[in-house]
Motif scaffolding. Structure first.
Motif, PDB file in Angstrom:
ATOM      1  N   CYS A   1      49.189  49.767  42.755  1.00 32.34           N
ATOM      2  CA  CYS A   1      48.245  50.134  41.701  1.00 32.34           C
ATOM      3  C   CYS A   1      46.877  50.544  42.260  1.00 32.34           C
ATOM      4  O   CYS A   1      46.414  49.992  43.264  1.00 32.34           O
ATOM      5  CB  CYS A   1      48.072  48.972  40.723  1.00 32.34           C
ATOM      6  SG  CYS A   1      49.551  48.641  39.750  1.00 32.34           S
ATOM      7  N   ASN A   2      46.267  51.482  41.576  1.00 35.82           N
ATOM      8  CA  ASN A   2      44.951  51.993  41.990  1.00 35.82           C
ATOM      9  C   ASN A   2      43.848  51.109  41.434  1.00 35.82           C
ATOM     10  O   ASN A   2      43.064  51.513  40.572  1.00 35.82           O
ATOM     11  CB  ASN A   2      44.766  53.432  41.506  1.00 35.82           C
ATOM     12  CG  ASN A   2      45.727  54.389  42.180  1.00 35.82           C
ATOM     13  OD1 ASN A   2      46.308  54.064  43.213  1.00 35.82           O
ATOM     14  ND2 ASN A   2      45.910  55.558  41.598  1.00 35.82           N
ATOM     15  N   TYR A   3      43.792  49.901  41.943  1.00 40.66           N
ATOM     16  CA  TYR A   3      42.806  48.936  41.471  1.00 40.66           C
ATOM     17  C   TYR A   3      42.423  48.003  42.615  1.00 40.66           C
ATOM     18  O   TYR A   3      43.297  47.513  43.348  1.00 40.66           O
ATOM     19  CB  TYR A   3      43.354  48.107  40.306  1.00 40.66           C
ATOM     20  CG  TYR A   3      42.546  46.868  40.019  1.00 40.66           C
ATOM     21  CD1 TYR A   3      41.255  46.955  39.503  1.00 40.66           C
ATOM     22  CD2 TYR A   3      43.055  45.593  40.298  1.00 40.66           C
ATOM     23  CE1 TYR A   3      40.496  45.824  39.260  1.00 40.66           C
ATOM     24  CE2 TYR A   3      42.297  44.451  40.063  1.00 40.66           C
ATOM     25  CZ  TYR A   3      41.025  44.572  39.543  1.00 40.66           C
ATOM     26  OH  TYR A   3      40.267  43.456  39.311  1.00 40.66           O
ATOM     27  N   ILE A   4      41.099  47.772  42.772  1.00 34.86           N
ATOM     28  CA  ILE A   4      40.602  46.881  43.825  1.00 34.86           C
ATOM     29  C   ILE A   4      39.534  45.964  43.237  1.00 34.86           C
ATOM     30  O   ILE A   4      38.573  46.429  42.625  1.00 34.86           O
ATOM     31  CB  ILE A   4      39.984  47.683  44.994  1.00 34.86           C
ATOM     32  CG1 ILE A   4      41.038  48.601  45.631  1.00 34.86           C
ATOM     33  CG2 ILE A   4      39.409  46.745  46.054  1.00 34.86           C
ATOM     34  CD1 ILE A   4      40.466  49.551  46.663  1.00 34.86           C
ATOM     35  N   HIS A   5      39.727  44.659  43.423  1.00 34.19           N
ATOM     36  CA  HIS A   5      38.670  43.702  43.093  1.00 34.19           C
ATOM     37  C   HIS A   5      37.849  43.520  44.357  1.00 34.19           C
ATOM     38  O   HIS A   5      38.329  42.976  45.356  1.00 34.19           O
ATOM     39  CB  HIS A   5      39.265  42.376  42.625  1.00 34.19           C
ATOM     40  CG  HIS A   5      38.212  41.386  42.226  1.00 34.19           C
ATOM     41  ND1 HIS A   5      37.302  41.636  41.235  1.00 34.19           N
ATOM     42  CD2 HIS A   5      37.904  40.154  42.716  1.00 34.19           C
ATOM     43  CE1 HIS A   5      36.491  40.611  41.102  1.00 34.19           C
ATOM     44  NE2 HIS A   5      36.831  39.697  41.996  1.00 34.19           N
ATOM     45  N   LEU A   6      36.587  43.987  44.326  1.00 30.59           N
ATOM     46  CA  LEU A   6      35.776  44.061  45.538  1.00 30.59           C
ATOM     47  C   LEU A   6      34.422  43.378  45.325  1.00 30.59           C
ATOM     48  O   LEU A   6      33.401  44.029  45.107  1.00 30.59           O
ATOM     49  CB  LEU A   6      35.576  45.534  45.924  1.00 30.59           C
ATOM     50  CG  LEU A   6      35.091  45.808  47.341  1.00 30.59           C
ATOM     51  CD1 LEU A   6      36.117  45.336  48.372  1.00 30.59           C
ATOM     52  CD2 LEU A   6      34.821  47.294  47.526  1.00 30.59           C
TER      53      LEU A   6
ATOM     54  N   ASP B   1      40.944  58.169  41.153  1.00 29.58           N
ATOM     55  CA  ASP B   1      41.040  57.504  39.841  1.00 29.58           C
ATOM     56  C   ASP B   1      41.132  55.985  39.963  1.00 29.58           C
ATOM     57  O   ASP B   1      41.666  55.301  39.094  1.00 29.58           O
ATOM     58  CB  ASP B   1      42.241  58.033  39.051  1.00 29.58           C
ATOM     59  CG  ASP B   1      43.573  57.719  39.733  1.00 29.58           C
ATOM     60  OD1 ASP B   1      43.566  57.430  40.945  1.00 29.58           O
ATOM     61  OD2 ASP B   1      44.623  57.776  39.051  1.00 29.58           O
ATOM     62  N   VAL B   2      40.572  55.425  41.013  1.00 31.94           N
ATOM     63  CA  VAL B   2      40.660  53.986  41.269  1.00 31.94           C
ATOM     64  C   VAL B   2      39.827  53.193  40.257  1.00 31.94           C
ATOM     65  O   VAL B   2      38.800  53.666  39.769  1.00 31.94           O
ATOM     66  CB  VAL B   2      40.189  53.675  42.711  1.00 31.94           C
ATOM     67  CG1 VAL B   2      38.696  53.925  42.862  1.00 31.94           C
ATOM     68  CG2 VAL B   2      40.546  52.260  43.140  1.00 31.94           C
ATOM     69  N   GLY B   3      40.297  51.995  39.922  1.00 37.68           N
ATOM     70  CA  GLY B   3      39.517  51.036  39.153  1.00 37.68           C
ATOM     71  C   GLY B   3      38.954  49.993  40.096  1.00 37.68           C
ATOM     72  O   GLY B   3      39.669  49.495  40.979  1.00 37.68           O
ATOM     73  N   ILE B   4      37.672  49.663  39.948  1.00 38.66           N
ATOM     74  CA  ILE B   4      37.019  48.693  40.837  1.00 38.66           C
ATOM     75  C   ILE B   4      36.300  47.654  39.994  1.00 38.66           C
ATOM     76  O   ILE B   4      35.596  47.985  39.038  1.00 38.66           O
ATOM     77  CB  ILE B   4      36.004  49.379  41.778  1.00 38.66           C
ATOM     78  CG1 ILE B   4      36.688  50.473  42.595  1.00 38.66           C
ATOM     79  CG2 ILE B   4      35.352  48.356  42.711  1.00 38.66           C
ATOM     80  CD1 ILE B   4      35.740  51.287  43.466  1.00 38.66           C
ATOM     81  N   SER B   5      36.475  46.373  40.344  1.00 37.86           N
ATOM     82  CA  SER B   5      35.778  45.286  39.645  1.00 37.86           C
ATOM     83  C   SER B   5      34.956  44.484  40.653  1.00 37.86           C
ATOM     84  O   SER B   5      35.115  44.631  41.864  1.00 37.86           O
ATOM     85  CB  SER B   5      36.763  44.382  38.895  1.00 37.86           C
ATOM     86  OG  SER B   5      37.713  43.824  39.781  1.00 37.86           O
TER      87      SER B   5
END
Length: 484
Positions: free
Chosen positions: A293-298, A333-337
């Protein structure tokens, strides 16, 4: 170490399928991050083989365990209240035993057992396999304690029982402990040094989950990007490994690839990442495989270089921006939190403004934001005065949260009008007539149920949104569902 804490799950009493022949009843409650909930699944598996079935009725329990968190004072105070309540029940059922697991167990071991005398056993995060022995000690009228931190324990040989599972998504732990000595964090002291799990055992668990109908796995660790397997042992000892061990070592990018190739129909996520340890090969691996998935918790914690240094965060504001730029270049299109702390000791208004401008630069999809809470045992707790007044902390936190809400709405609006794949997880919390699931970027989407079911991959036309939720309508199964 950063932790994602789901406030909706705090204090859940976990329950699993009853094992035939088991006569004793276990009530187990979890607080804190996903690592604690994952550990509770390991504990339930160990005790299932010792004759315990879980119950959601505290009054019926033979053994009550609370898996604890030390990352925030609020969590510790909540657990203390729960322990006092357990003991009022124990007054009516003197045969009931009470135990504390996890990070608070390690930190407050003697206080719980000797000074306050409110529990029968105390078990640290690396000692769960010793539970049968400890329970025997308790049965014989002795207090029992094991909070020894291990250099090897990863629980890779334990097949966790999935507690309160939706049957669709699961967590798989890949590391334990943490080597990053952030000054605000107790984890290195409560969970020990960093060590990684045998990649083969990870793949076997992933394969087993697929066979049981699970469709998404989150690889879990204190700091997943530090994953490094070279045959066992602490990460800090890698420089002492043989040339063969170094040549055949598996880092996080390689493990991610092994998982993606082992189950190409399964979706993979991971948490948590540390900016100083995330490497370009991880981002490139994410871009290479559609099922990652294109998502990173950073987590960043602060936008001020001065505060980052005081926190012992081994990256600067500029290095964080460079990492964000590289992530968005490779995965547009990445999601970043984020994780953010307001009111760290000595934080000035200028430092606070640096945090707000950093947020403006990144425009996170969502975040986990807290006012600083001094934790005993940490370097900040020992060496730094908690000198920011409570009202100032609250005001700064409110400003951070308000800005994040604006950014979350901005990011959500970018999905409106698009058709996106969503994995159905459960019924929506707000409507029995709607399903809820998450898209590739980890945003929650809700839509009418129609004939679909949990575990289906469905294409959703996004029609509207709030800052936290996408609202849409199913237009058919996705190509991934055809592979199921």
């Amino acid at each position: 170490m950063e932790k994602i804490i789901d406030e909706n799950k705090q204090g859940e009493a976990l329950i699993l399928d009853q094992k035939e022949g088991n006569q004793k009843k276990l009530f187990i409650e979890s607080y804190g991050c996903q690592m604690n909930f994952s550990d509770s699944e390991i504990v339930a598996s160990i005790l299932s083989n010792q004759g315990y079935n879980t119950t959601q009725s505290l009054e019926d329990a033979d053994l009550v365990l609370v898996n604890t968190c030390s990352i925030r004072d609020k969590a510790e105070q909540t657990v203390r209240k729960r322990l006092k309540y357990y003991n009022t029940i124990k007054d009516k059922n003197p045969n009931m035993k009470v135990g504390v697991l996890g990070c608070m167990a390690e930190r407050l071991k003697t206080k719980f057992l000797e000074e306050e005398k409110i529990v029968d056993l105390v078990v640290g995060p690396d000692a769960y396999k010793d539970l049968p022995n400890l329970l025997s000690e308790v049965e014989e009228g002795r207090e029992a304690i094991n909070v020894i931190l291990s250099k090897e324990e990863t629980y890779g040989d334990i097949s966790p029982v999935r507690l309160n599972s939706n049957g669709v998504t699961a967590f798989v732990s890949i590391t334990r402990g943490c080597d990053n000595m952030c000054t605000f964090c107790v984890v290195p002291f409560t969970r020990g040094r960093e060590r990684s799990r045998d990649p083969q055992s990870v793949i076997e668990e992933v394969n087993d989950l697929w066979g049981k109908g699970y469709r998404e796995v989150t690889l879990l660790g204190q700091n997943v990007d530090s994953y490094l397997w070279y045959g066992g042992g602490l990460k800090k000892d890698f420089d002492k490994a043989s040339e063969l061990q170094k040549a055949t070592a598996v880092n996080f990018a390689k493990l991610l690839e092994l998982c993606a190739k082992a189950q190409p129909k399964m979706r993979f996520r991971f948490s948590t990442s540390n900016p100083q340890d995330m490497t370009i090969d991880v981002i490139e691996t994410m871009a290479k495989y559609e099922n990652i998935c294109n998502y990173i918790h950073l987590p960043v914690q602060s936008g001020s270089n001065r505060i980052l240094k005081a926190m012992n965060r081994l990256h600067t504001r500029e290095e964080y921006f460079e990492l964000i730029d590289n992530i968005r270049r490779i995965i547009p299109d990445v999601g970043i939190s984020q994780d953010m702390i307001a009111g760290f000791p000595t934080e000035t208004e200028e430092d606070h403004q640096d945090t707000l401008t950093l947020m403006d630069y990144v425009k996170y999809d969502y975040g986990f934001m807290f006012a600083y809470s001094e934790r005993p045992g940490t370097l900040a707790g020992r060496k730094m005065e908690d000198d920011i007044p409570a009202d100032v902390k609250k005001r700064r936190l409110n400003e951070i949260q308000a800005l994040q809400r604006r950014h979350s709405l901005y990011r959500a609006q970018q999905h409106v009008g698009k058709t996106q794949e969503v994995l159905i997880e459960k019924t929506s919390r707000k409507s029995d007539a709607h399903w809820a699931g998450r898209n590739n970027q980890n945003m929650v989407a809700v839509f009418p149920k129609e004939h679909y079911k949990p575990g289906d991959f469905v294409n959703i036309k996004i029609l509207d949104c709030t800052s936290a939720t996408l609202i849409g309508k199913a237009v058919g199964y996705s190509k991934n569902n055809e592979l199921n």
